[in-house]
Design a protein around this motif. Structure first.
Motif, mmCIF file in Angstrom:
data_model
loop_
_atom_site.group_PDB
_atom_site.id
_atom_site.type_symbol
_atom_site.label_atom_id
_atom_site.label_comp_id
_atom_site.label_asym_id
_atom_site.label_seq_id
_atom_site.Cartn_x
_atom_site.Cartn_y
_atom_site.Cartn_z
ATOM 1 N N LYS A 85 0.963 -1.198 0.176
ATOM 2 C CA LYS A 85 0.087 -0.143 -0.095
ATOM 3 C C LYS A 85 0.860 1.437 0.003
ATOM 4 O O LYS A 85 0.507 2.026 -0.777
ATOM 5 C CB LYS A 85 -0.899 0.203 1.099
ATOM 6 N N TRP A 86 1.958 1.204 0.500
ATOM 7 C CA TRP A 86 3.043 2.360 0.786
ATOM 8 C C TRP A 86 3.670 2.615 -0.492
ATOM 9 O O TRP A 86 3.425 3.608 -1.109
ATOM 10 C CB TRP A 86 3.896 2.045 1.977
ATOM 11 N N GLU A 87 4.009 1.669 -1.188
ATOM 12 C CA GLU A 87 4.675 1.821 -2.454
ATOM 13 C C GLU A 87 3.729 2.244 -3.674
ATOM 14 O O GLU A 87 4.081 3.083 -4.338
ATOM 15 C CB GLU A 87 4.973 0.432 -2.923
ATOM 16 N N GLU A 88 2.224 1.840 -3.477
ATOM 17 C CA GLU A 88 1.488 2.298 -4.408
ATOM 18 C C GLU A 88 0.988 3.783 -3.948
ATOM 19 O O GLU A 88 1.044 4.662 -5.062
ATOM 20 C CB GLU A 88 0.187 1.534 -4.097
ATOM 21 N N ASN A 89 0.992 4.275 -2.876
ATOM 22 C CA ASN A 89 0.648 5.589 -2.611
ATOM 23 C C ASN A 89 1.624 6.510 -2.790
ATOM 24 O O ASN A 89 1.683 7.471 -3.340
ATOM 25 C CB ASN A 89 0.335 5.700 -0.939
ATOM 26 N N ARG A 90 2.945 5.837 -2.658
ATOM 27 C CA ARG A 90 4.213 6.639 -3.207
ATOM 28 C C ARG A 90 4.469 7.091 -4.469
ATOM 29 O O ARG A 90 4.823 8.149 -4.830
ATOM 30 C CB ARG A 90 5.448 6.089 -2.609
ATOM 31 N N VAL B 248 4.125 10.893 2.339
ATOM 32 C CA VAL B 248 3.468 9.590 2.391
ATOM 33 C C VAL B 248 4.406 8.801 3.491
ATOM 34 O O VAL B 248 3.715 7.809 4.107
ATOM 35 C CB VAL B 248 4.013 8.461 0.902
ATOM 36 N N GLY B 249 5.611 9.051 4.178
ATOM 37 C CA GLY B 249 6.214 8.744 5.365
ATOM 38 C C GLY B 249 7.151 7.780 4.630
ATOM 39 O O GLY B 249 7.104 7.414 3.606
ATOM 40 N N LYS B 250 7.979 7.451 5.526
ATOM 41 C CA LYS B 250 9.056 6.498 5.098
ATOM 42 C C LYS B 250 8.638 4.948 5.011
ATOM 43 O O LYS B 250 7.520 4.898 5.463
ATOM 44 C CB LYS B 250 10.179 6.847 6.188
ATOM 45 N N ARG B 251 9.430 4.140 4.488
ATOM 46 C CA ARG B 251 9.098 2.769 4.088
ATOM 47 C C ARG B 251 8.921 2.166 5.432
ATOM 48 O O ARG B 251 9.428 2.411 6.531
ATOM 49 C CB ARG B 251 10.445 2.147 3.429
ATOM 50 N N PRO B 252 7.633 1.451 5.628
ATOM 51 C CA PRO B 252 7.316 0.679 6.703
ATOM 52 C C PRO B 252 8.278 -0.114 7.129
ATOM 53 O O PRO B 252 9.130 -0.845 6.435
ATOM 54 C CB PRO B 252 6.161 -0.228 6.353
ATOM 55 N N THR B 253 8.433 -0.139 8.533
ATOM 56 C CA THR B 253 9.536 -1.168 9.034
ATOM 57 C C THR B 253 8.720 -2.385 9.470
ATOM 58 O O THR B 253 7.826 -2.785 10.032
ATOM 59 C CB THR B 253 9.984 -0.504 10.437
#
Length: 507
Positions: free
Chosen positions: A10-15, A78-83
């Motif tokens: 989801k993060w990659e898509e939003n970014r 978006v924020g940094k890559r999820p940990t």
């Protein structure tokens, strides 16, 4: 881990969506700026002066600054890559030959079947070759280049901008892809544990047998890939003959190596198996002798060896044919004699030519029974052949092949030749077959247009006498175990030949 991978997707898509939105805003601003400059002459003169000024700037700097600024904006939006959630600590097991390191790792790997979906078990040779192969595919894939060009044209060329602005957008997109190419190791790491049946991701385990740092490439590749896997929740179980901090005794790429070791010690328990007993030899001494190693090379033993080949061919119910095996990087290997999963070679054919680990892996995966004839006593005179033979034994053992040999002397004396000096006295031994001969590595690097940090001809590893002795002892230990009933009973259900469909085996 499943939740983490869902959040990551989801993060990659939003970014990516936000990145395109920022590009659109920049494109609109540029187009409006072009309209205003036609009205304001003073601003136009200033922009011409600026363009002349930036003509002296190193090519690519403007794109690099633009790229970095955009990445910073994306981090804030978006924020940094999820940990990844904290994973259980892995294991790094080291110790002497035959102390049980690989056996323990394999027992653990077998126990994860059906429980952990994303898991792999790799030996050093195979891992390095797969890293080369994945890098080679990323660099050279024409399909990727075609899809990249089409994807750029699809969304950029249909936008309501002037041709000049569209060209700018396309260049920015291409530059982003170039940056990905330069930072290729994380992308390679991400491909190591992807579910081949689909793209759903979860927890993952990597079992890595015999970690070594034989040269600069091995250090850089292991550091980049293993660090990426550990930081994304992969559990590592590894074996080696050395403690982590003793892996790089030549001090190559010290800073990168230190970062790699710090990450390894953070994520793994370091365990020494301190036994001096070679359990492979111990099992062999208590087993009923089955003749698979024929020595010396006199007429009687040669006849017994030939009769054994005839018996294996007869029991297979087939006929002897030649075969062409596909090898990595589009190469092939001719197999002069094969029959339903069995193949016969001479020592000189397999070890006297510039072939290596990739060829040996192809043989080991294809044939459950391998005959190697006319094995000489190893000495300084044939040191390169000796190293290839050790790599060959490693791969046959790793794939659980049945091995028949005819040799000039016993297993224990095979690496004790004194002609022109023993093998244990080498000062600059080339560990050439770890990556399928230095020539292959040079070819891969050249074809991929990658700098090795020096001349490609300089990618040669020098090993200490202690490292060499360990390799020889390991080969002797494995040759002994490969003659035991316990090992031979496992061939019929552990070798890849018996785990595939018959039609695939005989193709």
């Amino acid at each position: 881990m499943e939740e983490y991978h869902a959040n990551l997707a989801k993060w990659e898509e939003n970014r990516e969506n936000e990145r395109r939105r920022l590009l659109m805003e920049e494109a609109k601003s540029k187009q409006q700026g072009d309209a205003l400059t036609s009205i304001n002459k003073r601003r136009n003169m200033f922009q011409k002066w600026m363009s002349r000024k930036f003509d002296n700037v190193e090519p690519g700097v403007g794109k690099w600054v633009s790229y970095l600024n955009r990445e910073k904006k994306l981090d804030s939006l978006v924020g940094k890559r999820p940990t990844a959630p904290p994973a259980p600590k892995g294991l790094y097991i080291y110790g002497n030959v035959g102390s049980g390191k690989t056996m323990l790792m394999d027992m653990f790997y077998s126990a994860t079947e059906g429980i952990v979906q994303h898991r792999r078990r790799l030996h050093f040779h195979e891992a390095m070759l797969q890293i080369h192969d994945l890098m080679h595919k990323v660099w050279k894939s024409q399909e990727m280049e075609k899809s990249l060009q089409s994807s750029i044209s699809n969304w950029v060329m249909n936008l309501p901008f002037d041709t000049k602005i569209k060209e700018w957008l396309a260049e920015e997109e291409r530059y982003k892809q170039e940056m990905k190419m330069k930072n290729i190791l994380p992308a390679v790491a991400d491909k190591f544990l992807v579910d081949r049946q689909g793209y759903q991701r979860g927890s993952s385990i990597l079992c890595f047998d015999e970690i070594q740092t034989v040269d600069v490439f091995a250090i850089v590749a292991l550091s980049g890939i293993v660090s990426r896997l550990l930081s994304t929740g992969t559990v590592l179980v590894a074996t080696s003959n050395r403690a982590p901090r003793d892996l790089n005794q030549d001090g190559m790429q010290r800073e990168i190596f230190q970062e790699f070791i710090a990450r390894l010690e953070e994520h793994c328990e370091i365990i020494l198996i301190g036994s001096e007993i070679d359990y492979r030899r111990h099992i062999a001494e208590s087993s009923i002798d089955q003749t698979h190693y024929f020595w010396p090379l006199d007429s009687n033993k040669i006849k017994e060896y030939e009769n054994m080949w005839s018996l294996v061919v007869s029991q297979s119910g087939g006929r002897i044919t030649s075969q062409t095996l596909p090898v990595m990087f589009g190469r092939t290997l001719e197999v002069p004699e094969s029959c339903n999963g069995a193949a016969r070679f001479t020592f000189e054919y397999l070890c006297g030519r510039p072939i290596g680990a990739a060829d040996y892996i192809a043989i080991a995966k294809t044939y459950h029974t391998v005959f190697i004839g006319d094995i000489p006593v190893m000495s300084m005179r044939i040191r390169d052949k000796a190293r290839r033979f050790i790599t060959l034994v490693d791969e046959l053992y790793n794939h659980h092949c049945r091995l028949y040999c005819s040799a000039a002397t016993s297993v224990d004396d095979l690496f004790q030749g004194t002609e022109e000096g023993t093998l244990f006295d080498l000062e600059s031994f080339q560990f050439e077959t770890e990556t399928e001969n230095p020539r292959l590595r040079r070819d891969v690097l050249a074809e991929g247009n990658v700098s090795s940090g020096g001349t490609t001809t300089g990618i040669i590893s020098l090993l200490s006498g202690q490292e060499e002795m360990f390799a020889f002892r390991r080969a002797v230990s494995r040759l002994i175990e490969m003659q035991t009933p316990l090992y031979l009973e496992g061939v019929s259900y552990l070798h890849p030949y018996f785990q595939e469909k018959p039609t695939e085996n005989q193709s």
